[in-house]
Scaffold this motif. Structure first.
Motif, PDB file in Angstrom:
ATOM      1  N   ALA A 291       1.665   1.802  -9.554  1.00  0.00           N
ATOM      2  CA  ALA A 291       0.827   2.015  -8.370  1.00  0.00           C
ATOM      3  C   ALA A 291      -0.372   1.077  -8.400  1.00  0.00           C
ATOM      4  O   ALA A 291      -0.735   0.480  -7.370  1.00  0.00           O
ATOM      5  CB  ALA A 291       0.359   3.461  -8.317  1.00  0.00           C
TER       6      ALA A 291
ATOM      7  N   PHE B 208      -4.015   8.449   4.597  1.00  0.00           N
ATOM      8  CA  PHE B 208      -2.910   9.322   4.173  1.00  0.00           C
ATOM      9  C   PHE B 208      -2.942   9.533   2.659  1.00  0.00           C
ATOM     10  O   PHE B 208      -2.834  10.656   2.166  1.00  0.00           O
ATOM     11  CB  PHE B 208      -1.584   8.697   4.606  1.00  0.00           C
ATOM     12  CG  PHE B 208      -0.383   9.498   4.240  1.00  0.00           C
ATOM     13  CD1 PHE B 208       0.001  10.568   5.012  1.00  0.00           C
ATOM     14  CD2 PHE B 208       0.366   9.170   3.124  1.00  0.00           C
ATOM     15  CE1 PHE B 208       1.100  11.311   4.672  1.00  0.00           C
ATOM     16  CE2 PHE B 208       1.464   9.910   2.772  1.00  0.00           C
ATOM     17  CZ  PHE B 208       1.832  10.987   3.551  1.00  0.00           C
ATOM     18  N   GLY B 209      -3.135   8.412   1.909  1.00  0.00           N
ATOM     19  CA  GLY B 209      -3.194   8.530   0.456  1.00  0.00           C
ATOM     20  C   GLY B 209      -4.366   9.368   0.001  1.00  0.00           C
ATOM     21  O   GLY B 209      -4.265  10.148  -0.934  1.00  0.00           O
TER      22      GLY B 209
ATOM     23  N   VAL C  10      -2.913   4.188   6.344  1.00  0.00           N
ATOM     24  CA  VAL C  10      -2.173   4.374   5.082  1.00  0.00           C
ATOM     25  C   VAL C  10      -3.138   4.828   3.993  1.00  0.00           C
ATOM     26  O   VAL C  10      -2.852   5.755   3.221  1.00  0.00           O
ATOM     27  CB  VAL C  10      -1.467   3.059   4.682  1.00  0.00           C
ATOM     28  CG1 VAL C  10      -0.919   3.158   3.284  1.00  0.00           C
ATOM     29  CG2 VAL C  10      -0.348   2.758   5.636  1.00  0.00           C
TER      30      VAL C  10
ATOM     31  N   ILE D 269      -7.296   4.853  -5.216  1.00  0.00           N
ATOM     32  CA  ILE D 269      -6.518   3.751  -4.645  1.00  0.00           C
ATOM     33  C   ILE D 269      -6.528   3.823  -3.119  1.00  0.00           C
ATOM     34  O   ILE D 269      -6.747   2.823  -2.425  1.00  0.00           O
ATOM     35  CB  ILE D 269      -5.073   3.779  -5.188  1.00  0.00           C
ATOM     36  CG1 ILE D 269      -5.056   3.389  -6.655  1.00  0.00           C
ATOM     37  CG2 ILE D 269      -4.178   2.838  -4.424  1.00  0.00           C
ATOM     38  CD1 ILE D 269      -3.698   3.506  -7.281  1.00  0.00           C
TER      39      ILE D 269
ATOM     40  N   LYS E 209      -4.854   8.120  -7.624  1.00  0.00           N
ATOM     41  CA  LYS E 209      -4.259   7.796  -6.324  1.00  0.00           C
ATOM     42  C   LYS E 209      -5.291   7.928  -5.210  1.00  0.00           C
ATOM     43  O   LYS E 209      -5.272   7.168  -4.238  1.00  0.00           O
ATOM     44  CB  LYS E 209      -3.084   8.744  -6.054  1.00  0.00           C
ATOM     45  CG  LYS E 209      -1.847   8.396  -6.839  1.00  0.00           C
ATOM     46  CD  LYS E 209      -0.973   7.420  -6.084  1.00  0.00           C
ATOM     47  CE  LYS E 209       0.176   6.953  -6.905  1.00  0.00           C
ATOM     48  NZ  LYS E 209       1.361   7.785  -6.733  1.00  0.00           N
TER      49      LYS E 209
ATOM     50  N   ALA F   9       0.834  -1.205   0.000  1.00  0.00           N
ATOM     51  CA  ALA F   9       0.000   0.000   0.000  1.00  0.00           C
ATOM     52  C   ALA F   9       0.865   1.250   0.000  1.00  0.00           C
ATOM     53  O   ALA F   9       0.609   2.202  -0.745  1.00  0.00           O
ATOM     54  CB  ALA F   9      -0.919  -0.015   1.216  1.00  0.00           C
ATOM     55  N   ILE F  10       1.934   1.233   0.838  1.00  0.00           N
ATOM     56  CA  ILE F  10       2.793   2.421   0.909  1.00  0.00           C
ATOM     57  C   ILE F  10       3.498   2.638  -0.425  1.00  0.00           C
ATOM     58  O   ILE F  10       3.592   3.761  -0.922  1.00  0.00           O
ATOM     59  CB  ILE F  10       3.808   2.268   2.064  1.00  0.00           C
ATOM     60  CG1 ILE F  10       3.070   2.319   3.394  1.00  0.00           C
ATOM     61  CG2 ILE F  10       4.853   3.366   2.028  1.00  0.00           C
ATOM     62  CD1 ILE F  10       3.932   2.005   4.569  1.00  0.00           C
TER      63      ILE F  10
ATOM     64  N   LEU G 297      -3.236  -0.178   8.172  1.00  0.00           N
ATOM     65  CA  LEU G 297      -3.600  -0.185   6.749  1.00  0.00           C
ATOM     66  C   LEU G 297      -4.662   0.873   6.470  1.00  0.00           C
ATOM     67  O   LEU G 297      -4.616   1.582   5.451  1.00  0.00           O
ATOM     68  CB  LEU G 297      -4.101  -1.575   6.345  1.00  0.00           C
ATOM     69  CG  LEU G 297      -4.366  -1.799   4.869  1.00  0.00           C
ATOM     70  CD1 LEU G 297      -3.104  -1.625   4.071  1.00  0.00           C
ATOM     71  CD2 LEU G 297      -4.942  -3.156   4.611  1.00  0.00           C
TER      72      LEU G 297
ATOM     73  N   ALA H  12       2.357   1.751  -3.325  1.00  0.00           N
ATOM     74  CA  ALA H  12       1.359   2.226  -4.290  1.00  0.00           C
ATOM     75  C   ALA H  12       1.143   3.725  -4.151  1.00  0.00           C
ATOM     76  O   ALA H  12       0.951   4.415  -5.146  1.00  0.00           O
ATOM     77  CB  ALA H  12       0.040   1.489  -4.080  1.00  0.00           C
ATOM     78  N   LEU H  13       1.207   4.239  -2.923  1.00  0.00           N
ATOM     79  CA  LEU H  13       0.945   5.670  -2.744  1.00  0.00           C
ATOM     80  C   LEU H  13       2.128   6.525  -3.172  1.00  0.00           C
ATOM     81  O   LEU H  13       1.954   7.684  -3.524  1.00  0.00           O
ATOM     82  CB  LEU H  13       0.600   5.960  -1.288  1.00  0.00           C
ATOM     83  CG  LEU H  13      -0.720   5.356  -0.827  1.00  0.00           C
ATOM     84  CD1 LEU H  13      -0.972   5.710   0.596  1.00  0.00           C
ATOM     85  CD2 LEU H  13      -1.851   5.824  -1.697  1.00  0.00           C
ATOM     86  N   PHE H  14       3.378   5.959  -3.135  1.00  0.00           N
ATOM     87  CA  PHE H  14       4.533   6.788  -3.441  1.00  0.00           C
ATOM     88  C   PHE H  14       5.134   6.500  -4.815  1.00  0.00           C
ATOM     89  O   PHE H  14       6.145   7.095  -5.157  1.00  0.00           O
ATOM     90  CB  PHE H  14       5.607   6.634  -2.356  1.00  0.00           C
ATOM     91  CG  PHE H  14       5.239   7.341  -1.094  1.00  0.00           C
ATOM     92  CD1 PHE H  14       5.443   8.703  -0.963  1.00  0.00           C
ATOM     93  CD2 PHE H  14       4.644   6.660  -0.055  1.00  0.00           C
ATOM     94  CE1 PHE H  14       5.085   9.364   0.183  1.00  0.00           C
ATOM     95  CE2 PHE H  14       4.286   7.314   1.105  1.00  0.00           C
ATOM     96  CZ  PHE H  14       4.502   8.669   1.224  1.00  0.00           C
ATOM     97  N   ALA H  15       4.545   5.585  -5.598  1.00  0.00           N
ATOM     98  CA  ALA H  15       5.083   5.281  -6.918  1.00  0.00           C
ATOM     99  C   ALA H  15       4.869   6.474  -7.836  1.00  0.00           C
ATOM    100  O   ALA H  15       3.853   7.157  -7.759  1.00  0.00           O
ATOM    101  CB  ALA H  15       4.399   4.051  -7.487  1.00  0.00           C
TER     102      ALA H  15
ATOM    103  N   ASN I  30      -3.667  13.326  -7.246  1.00  0.00           N
ATOM    104  CA  ASN I  30      -4.069  12.637  -8.468  1.00  0.00           C
ATOM    105  C   ASN I  30      -5.340  11.851  -8.174  1.00  0.00           C
ATOM    106  O   ASN I  30      -5.418  11.163  -7.154  1.00  0.00           O
ATOM    107  CB  ASN I  30      -2.932  11.686  -8.862  1.00  0.00           C
ATOM    108  CG  ASN I  30      -3.106  11.134 -10.235  1.00  0.00           C
ATOM    109  OD1 ASN I  30      -4.215  10.805 -10.625  1.00  0.00           O
ATOM    110  ND2 ASN I  30      -2.041  11.017 -10.972  1.00  0.00           N
TER     111      ASN I  30
ATOM    112  N   ASP J 179       2.337  10.623 -12.331  1.00  0.00           N
ATOM    113  CA  ASP J 179       1.744  10.989 -11.054  1.00  0.00           C
ATOM    114  C   ASP J 179       2.021  12.465 -10.802  1.00  0.00           C
ATOM    115  O   ASP J 179       3.009  13.015 -11.270  1.00  0.00           O
ATOM    116  CB  ASP J 179       2.346  10.149  -9.928  1.00  0.00           C
ATOM    117  CG  ASP J 179       1.655  10.428  -8.620  1.00  0.00           C
ATOM    118  OD1 ASP J 179       0.490  10.838  -8.671  1.00  0.00           O
ATOM    119  OD2 ASP J 179       2.266  10.219  -7.573  1.00  0.00           O
TER     120      ASP J 179
ATOM    121  N   PHE K  64      -7.977   1.125  -0.269  1.00  0.00           N
ATOM    122  CA  PHE K  64      -7.224   0.558   0.864  1.00  0.00           C
ATOM    123  C   PHE K  64      -8.040   0.652   2.144  1.00  0.00           C
ATOM    124  O   PHE K  64      -8.085  -0.289   2.946  1.00  0.00           O
ATOM    125  CB  PHE K  64      -5.898   1.277   1.071  1.00  0.00           C
ATOM    126  CG  PHE K  64      -4.896   1.011  -0.002  1.00  0.00           C
ATOM    127  CD1 PHE K  64      -5.025  -0.099  -0.801  1.00  0.00           C
ATOM    128  CD2 PHE K  64      -3.842   1.864  -0.212  1.00  0.00           C
ATOM    129  CE1 PHE K  64      -4.123  -0.353  -1.793  1.00  0.00           C
ATOM    130  CE2 PHE K  64      -2.929   1.618  -1.193  1.00  0.00           C
ATOM    131  CZ  PHE K  64      -3.067   0.512  -1.987  1.00  0.00           C
TER     132      PHE K  64
ATOM    133  N   SER L 228      -2.752  12.921  -1.651  1.00  0.00           N
ATOM    134  CA  SER L 228      -2.517  12.783  -3.090  1.00  0.00           C
ATOM    135  C   SER L 228      -3.186  13.923  -3.843  1.00  0.00           C
ATOM    136  O   SER L 228      -4.184  14.480  -3.395  1.00  0.00           O
ATOM    137  CB  SER L 228      -3.077  11.466  -3.604  1.00  0.00           C
ATOM    138  OG  SER L 228      -2.520  10.415  -2.916  1.00  0.00           O
TER     139      SER L 228
END
Lengths: 185, 112
Positions: free
Chosen positions: A28, B16-17, B13, B29, B26, A16-17, B10, A19-22, B23, A77, B33, B21
């Motif tokens: 991702a 946070f995304g 996370v 995504i 993202k 997951a981490i 999880l 995927a968020l930073f790719a 995008n 991205d 999660f 993000s």
């Protein structure tokens, strides 16, 4: 069992981490697949075969749709820069700090309720099935289905499933409306 | 206990995304999660150590069946999650066609 699940969950968290930073959206999405299919294995270990089957199908469909969307548009991205460089000086981006602070505040907020929920719950693996006792004892005779999950889903809680079908229908109508080629002028 | 905490991590996370993000893909995504962690948490609650799958066959110990109720509810939730994700993605396609970008900072001229 708890250790196996923890290792699997750690793997999912790393996926997951990543995927968020790719920086590439396609990679991702692939690492989003790590989390989804890891969930399938977790369901299998937790003795939930119906959920595992449904999750495999749903994850594959969403992954295909998302890859189609990304390949059809852009793979770049976009992210907020942590440092802004201006005339040789570099500042910390205020927007990014604000976002991270919001995440921290919300995390504390959720942590409070998580703590309260965990206090009331049984420890992992020592669940007493007092809510579902009637379903487990009489479900097979009364519904005629050997699989208790389908028995509950389509018999005891049939109206829930009806609502679910309504939501699916509404979603399909909504997708068709949004993606309609011609619009009103 | 530790699996509950990892499940919560999880969730964080994903949060946070969702919030940091820029995008749209993202953000979707991150949202998925969060969904996954909630499904897993609900199924973890119903697990019994050494339990059997909730399928009644000859000679099964009825006390050792894992709780089928959260499993049925999560099954509903997974399908609804697919529906909402399809809606989000079609909105993302529309936004890309109009603004030529997934950047939410550029989407300011929203009007009916």
């Amino acid at each position: 069992m708890e250790i196996t699940l923890s290792v699997l969950l750690l793997f999912m968290i790393f996926g997951a981490i990543y995927a968020l930073f790719a920086s590439d959206l396609l990679s991702a999405l692939i690492s989003c697949g790590i989390v989804g299919y890891g969930l399938v294995i977790c369901f299998l270990l937790l003795r939930a075969p119906d959920l595992a089957i449904v999750q495999i199908v749903v994850e594959t469909i969403t992954l295909i749709i998302m890859v189609a969307v990304v390949l059809d548009s852009t793979r770049h991205d976009l992210r907020e820069k942590v440092l802004i460089r201006e005339k040789g000086n570099s500042y910390i981006n205020a927007k990014y700090v604000f976002n991270v602070l919001t995440v921290l505040v919300l995390a504390l907020f959720f942590l409070f309720f998580f703590n309260q929920a965990i206090d009331k719950l049984d420890a992992f693996g020592e669940h007493t099935t007092r809510m579902a006792k009637a379903y487990i004892e009489q479900g097979a005779e009364r519904t005629g289905s050997a699989n208790l999950v389908t028995g509950i889903l389509f018999d005891f809680r049939g109206y829930d499933t009806l609502g679910e079908a309504t939501i699916l229908f509404t979603a399909v109508v909504g997708v068709l409306t949004i993606l309609r080629l011609k619009g009103h002028k | 206990m530790i699996v509950f905490i990892l499940c919560f991590i999880l969730f964080l996370v994903g949060l946070f995304g969702l919030l940091t993000s820029r995008n749209i893909i993202k953000i979707i995504i991150g949202l998925s999660f969060m969904e996954f962690s909630v499904y897993l948490f609900l199924v973890l609650i119903g697990y019994i150590e050494g339990g059997q799958a909730p399928i009644v066959v000859e000679g099964i110990d009825i006390q050792m069946i894992v709780d089928p109720l959260p499993q049925a509810m999560v099954l509903t939730a997974i399908v609804i999650g697919l529906a909402t994700k399809a809606m989000l993605l079609s909105t993302a396609i529309r936004i890309y066609k109009k603004f030529r970008s997934f950047d939410i900072r550029k989407i300011r001229s929203l009007k009916g």
